[in-house]
Each structure stands twice: as C-alpha cells, then as structure tokens.
Design a protein around this motif. Structure first.
Motif, PDB file in Angstrom:
ATOM      1  N   SER A  69      -4.407   4.997  -5.564  1.00  0.00           N
ATOM      2  CA  SER A  69      -5.744   5.335  -5.078  1.00  0.00           C
ATOM      3  C   SER A  69      -6.781   4.535  -5.841  1.00  0.00           C
ATOM      4  O   SER A  69      -6.631   4.283  -7.039  1.00  0.00           O
ATOM      5  N   LEU A  70      -7.839   4.142  -5.147  1.00  0.00           N
ATOM      6  CA  LEU A  70      -8.995   3.544  -5.791  1.00  0.00           C
ATOM      7  C   LEU A  70      -9.956   4.658  -6.148  1.00  0.00           C
ATOM      8  O   LEU A  70     -10.148   5.593  -5.365  1.00  0.00           O
TER       9      LEU A  70
ATOM     10  N   GLY B  67     -12.045   2.701 -10.858  1.00  0.00           N
ATOM     11  CA  GLY B  67     -10.716   2.754 -11.432  1.00  0.00           C
ATOM     12  C   GLY B  67      -9.629   2.742 -10.370  1.00  0.00           C
ATOM     13  O   GLY B  67      -9.897   2.594  -9.177  1.00  0.00           O
ATOM     14  N   ILE B  68      -8.425   2.919 -10.854  1.00  0.00           N
ATOM     15  CA  ILE B  68      -7.253   2.995  -9.990  1.00  0.00           C
ATOM     16  C   ILE B  68      -6.320   4.041 -10.568  1.00  0.00           C
ATOM     17  O   ILE B  68      -6.280   4.259 -11.783  1.00  0.00           O
ATOM     18  N   SER B  69      -5.604   4.746  -9.714  1.00  0.00           N
ATOM     19  CA  SER B  69      -4.590   5.685 -10.177  1.00  0.00           C
ATOM     20  C   SER B  69      -3.336   5.518  -9.328  1.00  0.00           C
ATOM     21  O   SER B  69      -3.408   5.092  -8.174  1.00  0.00           O
TER      22      SER B  69
ATOM     23  N   GLY C 233      -7.100   7.055  -1.194  1.00  0.00           N
ATOM     24  CA  GLY C 233      -5.719   6.612  -1.121  1.00  0.00           C
ATOM     25  C   GLY C 233      -5.573   5.274  -0.431  1.00  0.00           C
ATOM     26  O   GLY C 233      -6.196   5.021   0.601  1.00  0.00           O
ATOM     27  N   ILE C 234      -4.753   4.409  -1.021  1.00  0.00           N
ATOM     28  CA  ILE C 234      -4.439   3.120  -0.412  1.00  0.00           C
ATOM     29  C   ILE C 234      -3.261   3.344   0.521  1.00  0.00           C
ATOM     30  O   ILE C 234      -2.207   3.820   0.086  1.00  0.00           O
ATOM     31  N   PRO C 235      -3.415   3.049   1.832  1.00  0.00           N
ATOM     32  CA  PRO C 235      -2.351   3.336   2.802  1.00  0.00           C
ATOM     33  C   PRO C 235      -0.997   2.764   2.388  1.00  0.00           C
ATOM     34  O   PRO C 235      -0.911   1.665   1.837  1.00  0.00           O
TER      35      PRO C 235
END
Length: 192
Positions: free
Chosen positions: A171-172, A186-188, A164-166
């Motif tokens: 998320s990466l 990837g990224i979501s 998770g990106i703060p």
C-alpha cells in the motif's frame, strides 16, 4: 540528513526487501516505511507461530532510535490477542536500554473490509502506542488513526490513509502528524 542517518535509513529500509525477495513459509510479515521533511520511521514485524520479532527505527524526536523486541503470543480465549516479551532500545544510536513490551491487538473482518485495533506499552521511557485502522475492501483503502507518547513529554497523533496497490500486498501511504505538524508519505507491505 547526515551521511550516518542516511546510511542507517537505507539499511533499515533494505530489510523488507530481503523478506520480499525470498519465499518465506511464515505466519506473516509487516513492513512500513514513512518519511517526511523532518522525520523517518521504519517498522518491520515478523511472526512465526507464537513468536513475533519487531524492529522500529525512528528519528521522530531528534536523534535516531532503534528498537528491537521479541514477544510471545498468549491466547486467553478472548477475541484479543496478547503478546509480551523483552525489548531493547539503542537510544540516539549510542545508549542501550532494556525493558518489557506488552501488546494487545484485535483483528475483525467486517462486511465492508476489516477493523484492526492495537495497543502497546514499553517499560522503556514508559512509551505507548495505540492504533485504530479501518480497512475497506473495495476500493482497497485503510483509514488509520494512532497516538503515541512517552514519559519524557513526547506526544503525537497521526492520521493516515493507505491505498492498496492492485494485485500486491503493498500500500502507498499518505499521512499527517498533528502535533508535530508534518505531512509524510510511505509504503507498507502486509502479508498477514
């Protein structure tokens, strides 16, 4: 990667940017984009009330496929949510196939974070997908294990981590496709 393939990949990848750029009053959206040396997959899911709209682009096994679906949510008084509806596949981006998509899913908050289970089946090529995701609250990391296949003999198992990106819903992702022996990034984005 051919020009046509690159153009299709960029077009699909742009869809979630359009969702993110506008403030939508919605039940939720989910976007995922994974890419590796040989494969690219993009997933978009938008839920509004009992309806869910899905799009999946993949060049997983060679020619690109584009799948579209609309499903209706059934609440049967169980902790599992069921959805069903029509699906359309643009196989190889030149042949259209129609069918039915069935989905069962369960989300459970836990003391450590969450558990999400998903199973789906499509009558197109009798394809299936199963996912188990275990999310930690702190640190914000999700462990995923999935398996997919169809009646053409295609099978793969995928293990992934989503970090998770703060202060975001993004998320990466880092994962490995076991049978095809490919690592991907990837990224979501998940607003559910």
């Amino acid at each position: 990667m051919t020009y046509r393939k690159r153009r299709a990949t960029l077009a699909i990848a742009a869809i979630p940017v359009m969702f993110a750029a506008t403030e939508l009053r919605a039940d939720g959206e989910f976007f995922q984009f994974d890419t590796g040396p040989d494969t690219t997959t993009a997933v978009v899911s938008v839920e509004r009330g009992p309806l869910a709209f899905g799009l999946v682009y993949s060049d997983y096994t060679g020619p690109e496929d584009l799948n579209l679906s609309v499903t209706y949510k059934f609440n049967l008084g169980t902790p599992v949510t069921f959805r069903a509806g029509p699906t359309l596949q643009h196989e190889g981006l030149d042949t259209l196939k129609g069918g039915l998509r069935l989905v069962a899913e369960h989300y459970q908050p836990t003391s450590f974070g969450s558990v999400f289970l998903l199973g789906e089946f499509s009558t197109i090529d009798r394809s299936y997908f199963a996912l188990a995701a275990f999310g930690l609250r702190n640190p914000k990391v999700t462990f995923e294990l999935s398996h997919l296949g169809d009646d053409d003999g295609f099978r793969d198992t995928v293990a992934a981590l989503a970090f998770g990106i703060p202060n975001t819903k993004a998320s990466l992702r880092l994962g490995h496709k076991i049978e095809t022996d490919e690592t991907f990034v990837g990224i979501s984005v998940n607003t559910f």
